[in-house]
Write a protein that holds these residues in place. Structure first.
Motif, short mmCIF file in Angstrom:
data_model
loop_
_atom_site.label_atom_id
_atom_site.label_comp_id
_atom_site.label_asym_id
_atom_site.label_seq_id
_atom_site.Cartn_x
_atom_site.Cartn_y
_atom_site.Cartn_z
N ASP A 205 0.85 -1.19 0.00
CA ASP A 205 0.00 0.00 0.00
C ASP A 205 0.88 1.23 0.00
O ASP A 205 0.98 1.96 0.99
N LYS A 207 2.22 4.86 -2.06
CA LYS A 207 1.75 5.92 -2.95
C LYS A 207 2.63 5.98 -4.19
O LYS A 207 3.86 5.94 -4.10
N ARG A 221 -2.61 4.52 -5.05
CA ARG A 221 -1.92 3.63 -4.14
C ARG A 221 -1.97 2.20 -4.67
O ARG A 221 -2.96 1.78 -5.30
N THR A 222 -0.92 1.44 -4.41
CA THR A 222 -0.84 0.08 -4.95
C THR A 222 -1.92 -0.83 -4.39
O THR A 222 -2.27 -1.82 -5.04
#
Length: 290
Positions: A205, A207, A221-222
């Motif tokens: 998670d 950015k 965000r991943t």
């Protein structure tokens, strides 16, 4: 947490090398291991990133960063595979009423289509429609075929960043493929360095942001990716054997220049920065092809 950073470089004399970033510059590992590791690809294949980082973290720098030019971290990967449409808002940009697909869209790029950190992205004379796409890259460390999702992260050696630059009108020159618009020489970049992969917290998670001339154009965000890093590795390894040094570019958020009305294409003098938590900043200017 701070992680070691490995980079590939060239000198003013044309020598290609790789090293470890330390205070004051670069420890030149390509000289120290000339007979063992021609490039970072072989270091990765030997599982030696952590060993070299620990062994040389206290060494004095052999050269300053200003003495070298950044090259893409893996100079000649066997495969360089990119994932398209991997954030929810990107899927919605297509306005085709279709839900996110069950499997990732994939395409291939050639190493020559990329350049390194702090090098210009090249706008070709064939089209002014050079666009940016900030993405996170995983580099395969342990090869495999039909890798299970639960085991997928064990196959990652390192992480880096990509500006997956695209010539937009050339991705629509044919009915089904995007190869042409994705492979003009030096239209994208990878770098600035490799960060060894330690655990899932580095990518779960974080950015991811792209800026053009300081203006934020992409940010997500991943944790919102449609296809996780685990799924991507699992899916790709179903049809092709992954090998050490393979590069997987994992998708870009919404906000590319093509989606503005009117579109905003990159032009000479622009500065594009791709940044992700823990991975640094990949920076490139734009120049016309000579």
């Amino acid at each position: 947490m701070s992680y070691p950073r490995f980079l590939s470089f060239s000198t003013s004399t044309g020598r290609q090398g790789f090293g470890l970033l330390v205070e004051g510059g670069i420890v030149d590992l390509s000289v120290r291991y000339a007979g063992q590791y021609p490039t970072l690809r072989e270091v990765i294949a030997d599982g030696a990133l952590a060993t070299l980082a620990e062994r040389h973290a206290g060494d004095k720098a052999d050269m300053a960063l200003t003495e070298v030019s950044f090259e893409i971290p893996i100079p000649a990967p066997e495969k360089l595979i990119c994932v398209g449409v991997n954030f929810p808002d990107r899927n919605e940009e297509y306005k085709d009423g279709q839900a996110a697909p069950a499997n990732p869209s994939l395409f291939i790029r050639f190493p020559r289509s990329f350049t390194g950190h702090d090098q210009p992205l090249i706008r070709p004379p064939e089209s002014p429609q050079l666009d940016y796409e900030g993405e996170i890259v995983v580099v395969i460390g342990k090869g495999g075929r039909r890798i299970a999702e639960k085991d997928a992260l064990d196959h990652i050696a390192a992480l880096t960043l990509c500006n997956e630059g695209t010539i937009r009108d050339w991705v629509r020159h044919a009915k089904f493929n995007v190869t042409q618009g994705k492979n003009f020489d030096r239209t994208g970049s990878i770098g600035p360095w490799l960060v060894p992969f330690v655990d899932e917290s580095q990518i779960a998670d974080i950015k991811l942001e792209t800026r053009v001339n300081g203006e934020v154009r992409q940010s997500d965000r991943t944790s919102r990716m449609i296809f996780s890093f685990r799924k991507i590795i699992n899916y790709i390894s179903t049809f092709t054997t992954l090998v050490p040094g393979d590069v997987i570019v994992c998708g870009t958020p919404t906000g590319a220049g093509a989606r503005f009305d009117p579109p905003i294409w990159l032009k000479p003098g622009d500065v594009v920065e791709v940044e992700a938590d823990g991975l640094g900043i990949l920076r490139n200017t734009i120049a016309d092809e000579a």
